[in-house]
Design a protein around this motif. Sequence first.
Motif: not given
Length: 115
Positions: A18-20, A63-66, A70-72, A75-79
Motif C-alpha cells: 500500500d503506497i499512499n 525505499t522501505k522504512n526499516a 512504510s514505503i517512502q 527523492k523526498h523521503s516521504s511516505d
Amino acid sequence: MSSAGLSVSPADSTSSLDINDAIFCEHGKEVCEACAFDAREENDSFFGLDPIERRPLQVPAYTKNAKDGSIQCKKHSSDHCSTCFGWKKQLQKIHKDTERKAKEKAKEPVSILHQ
C-alpha cells in the motif's frame, strides 16, 4: 479488465504494498506478470474513477522504512509524498489521455482497400 493470465485480486494478495493509498505487488508494480497481479481496477475505483483498460501506474524509486515498514519515495523521503505518490492526479491524467486516444482512433478513416 485484468490482462490475460493476471488473476490475483489485490485484496487477496498477502504480499501487496500500500503506497499512499494505492495497491501494488511486492515488486512495486501495479500490473505484474510474475505475481499474476493486476490492481488497476481496484486503484481506479478507490480514487473514484470508472475502471478502464489503461496503462499501469509507474512507481518512482522508493525505499522501505526499516522501523515501521512504510514505503517512502527516495527523492523526498516521504511516505505521503504528493509529488511522487500523487496517484489520483496521475490516474486522472492517464484516463484523460486514454479517452483522447480512443476518440482520435475512432475518427481515423477506415479504408476498404486493405481488406
